[in-house]
Design an enzyme around this catalytic site. Structure first.
Site, PDB file in Angstrom:
ATOM      1  N   LYS A 105      -1.677  10.710  -4.994  1.00  0.00           N
ATOM      2  CA  LYS A 105      -0.215  10.725  -5.151  1.00  0.00           C
ATOM      3  C   LYS A 105       0.237   9.859  -6.327  1.00  0.00           C
ATOM      4  CE  LYS A 105       0.696   9.111  -1.077  1.00  0.00           C
ATOM      5  NZ  LYS A 105      -0.600   8.945  -0.424  1.00  0.00           N
ATOM      6  N   ARG A 161       7.556   7.784   5.238  1.00  0.00           N
ATOM      7  CA  ARG A 161       6.286   7.887   5.949  1.00  0.00           C
ATOM      8  C   ARG A 161       6.472   7.914   7.451  1.00  0.00           C
ATOM      9  NH1 ARG A 161       3.007   4.814   1.610  1.00  0.00           N
ATOM     10  NH2 ARG A 161       0.903   5.325   2.183  1.00  0.00           N
TER      11      ARG A 161
HETATM   12  P1  ADP Z   1      -2.034   4.665   0.192  1.00  0.00           P
HETATM   13  O1  ADP Z   1      -1.133   5.832   0.367  1.00  0.00           O
HETATM   14  O2  ADP Z   1      -3.180   4.952  -0.718  1.00  0.00           O
HETATM   15  O3  ADP Z   1      -2.459   4.033   1.479  1.00  0.00           O
HETATM   16  P2  ADP Z   1       0.196   3.084  -0.881  1.00  0.00           P
HETATM   17  O4  ADP Z   1       0.096   2.315  -2.124  1.00  0.00           O
HETATM   18  O5  ADP Z   1       1.122   4.241  -0.870  1.00  0.00           O
HETATM   19  O6  ADP Z   1      -1.293   3.505  -0.565  1.00  0.00           O
HETATM   20  O7  ADP Z   1       0.598   2.111   0.327  1.00  0.00           O
HETATM   21  C1  ADP Z   1      -0.131   0.947   0.594  1.00  0.00           C
HETATM   22  C2  ADP Z   1       0.433   0.242   1.828  1.00  0.00           C
HETATM   23  O8  ADP Z   1       1.807  -0.133   1.604  1.00  0.00           O
HETATM   24  C3  ADP Z   1       0.460   1.054   3.109  1.00  0.00           C
HETATM   25  O9  ADP Z   1      -0.764   1.047   3.783  1.00  0.00           O
HETATM   26  C4  ADP Z   1       1.575   0.311   3.894  1.00  0.00           C
HETATM   27  O10 ADP Z   1       1.106  -0.919   4.421  1.00  0.00           O
HETATM   28  C5  ADP Z   1       2.568  -0.017   2.799  1.00  0.00           C
HETATM   29  N1  ADP Z   1       3.582   1.051   2.640  1.00  0.00           N
HETATM   30  C6  ADP Z   1       3.775   1.809   1.522  1.00  0.00           C
HETATM   31  N2  ADP Z   1       4.771   2.685   1.702  1.00  0.00           N
HETATM   32  C7  ADP Z   1       5.223   2.507   2.971  1.00  0.00           C
HETATM   33  C8  ADP Z   1       6.221   3.124   3.772  1.00  0.00           C
HETATM   34  N3  ADP Z   1       6.986   4.128   3.296  1.00  0.00           N
HETATM   35  N4  ADP Z   1       6.402   2.669   5.042  1.00  0.00           N
HETATM   36  C9  ADP Z   1       5.666   1.670   5.522  1.00  0.00           C
HETATM   37  N5  ADP Z   1       4.696   1.065   4.849  1.00  0.00           N
HETATM   38  C10 ADP Z   1       4.461   1.456   3.582  1.00  0.00           C
END
Ligand code: ADP
Length: 206
Positions: A11, A86
């Site tokens: 993504k 999410r």
């Molecule tokens: P990936 O999708 O590869 O796990 P991200 O960089 O998108 O990595 O997210 C890393 C972490 O940040 C997630 O595991 C969570 O702890 C937090 N996070 C990111 N976006 C959200 C969200 N929309 N709601 C809750 N936690 C989030």
């Protein structure tokens, strides 16, 4: 536009490219959180433990961050959200934000990828970048949380007719090409100015 897909689906990489192609900011909640953790901000301190465990940051915090970010002037003409919403509560919050702005989503891009492939990619990234949440156990947990909390959002957006699905396997360029193709099929085309100028070779190609 939203980008949805399991951790490791690519993504972030695709968000950067689409951001350039459509000339809109890519907003990644993961990047915003990581930036804050790295800089020891108050928000960073609040979210670090959740992230390290591969758990979601509480909706209240996440929603507030996104609401603030989308109010910035660069997001008024459009934006691409990577990693948000999410949870169902985040979907409701985004609905509220968009409605208050009198705007709506154009598309939700779902990037699909095989579990073993994404685990392999994340372990490779762990070796290269040393992200605290890229250990084997935490990766499995993040995938489980995705399946439980985020995969159901696909049905919500599908019922609204917004989802386009793209295979995330293959070279980065190929995947970008696929996304641009399915978006174009929905009438979402890249602004002409953003199309890279090709060399004279293109003219001679049949
Ligand atoms: P990936 O999708 O590869 O796990 P991200 O960089 O998108 O990595 O997210 C890393 C972490 O940040 C997630 O595991 C969570 O702890 C937090 N996070 C990111 N976006 C959200 C969200 N929309 N709601 C809750 N936690 C989030």
């Amino acid at each position: 536009m939203l980008l949805i897909g399991p951790p490791g689906a690519g993504k972030g990489t695709q968000a950067e490219r689409l951001s350039e192609a459509f000339d809109v900011p890519a907003v990644s909640t993961g990047d915003i959180f990581r930036f804050n953790v790295k800089n020891d901000t108050e928000l960073g301190l609040q979210v670090k433990a959740f992230m390290d465990a591969g758990a979601y940051v509480p909706d209240s915090l996440t929603n507030a961050i996104v609401s603030d970010r989308l109010k910035k002037p660069d997001a008024t003409e459009g934006f691409l959200l990577d990693g948000y919403p999410r949870t169902q509560e985040q979907v409701l919050e985004l609905d509220r934000l968009l409605e208050a702005d009198g705007t709506a989503l154009d598309a939700v891009v779902l990037i699909v990828a095989d579990t073993e492939e994404v685990v392999a990619r994340l372990l490779k990234r762990a070796a290269e970048q040393g992200r605290a949440d890229d250990t084997a156990d935490v990766i499995r947990h993040r995938l489980a949380v995705y399946e439980e909390q985020t995969a159901p959002l696909i049905d919500i957006y599908s019922s609204r007719g917004l989802v386009v699905t793209v295979d995330g396997l293959g070279a980065v360029d190929e995947v970008t090409g696929r996304i641009l193709e399915v978006l174009a099929a929905r009438g979402l085309t890249v602004p002409v100015a953003a199309v890279p100028v090709t060399s004279g070779d293109a003219a001679s190609a049949s």
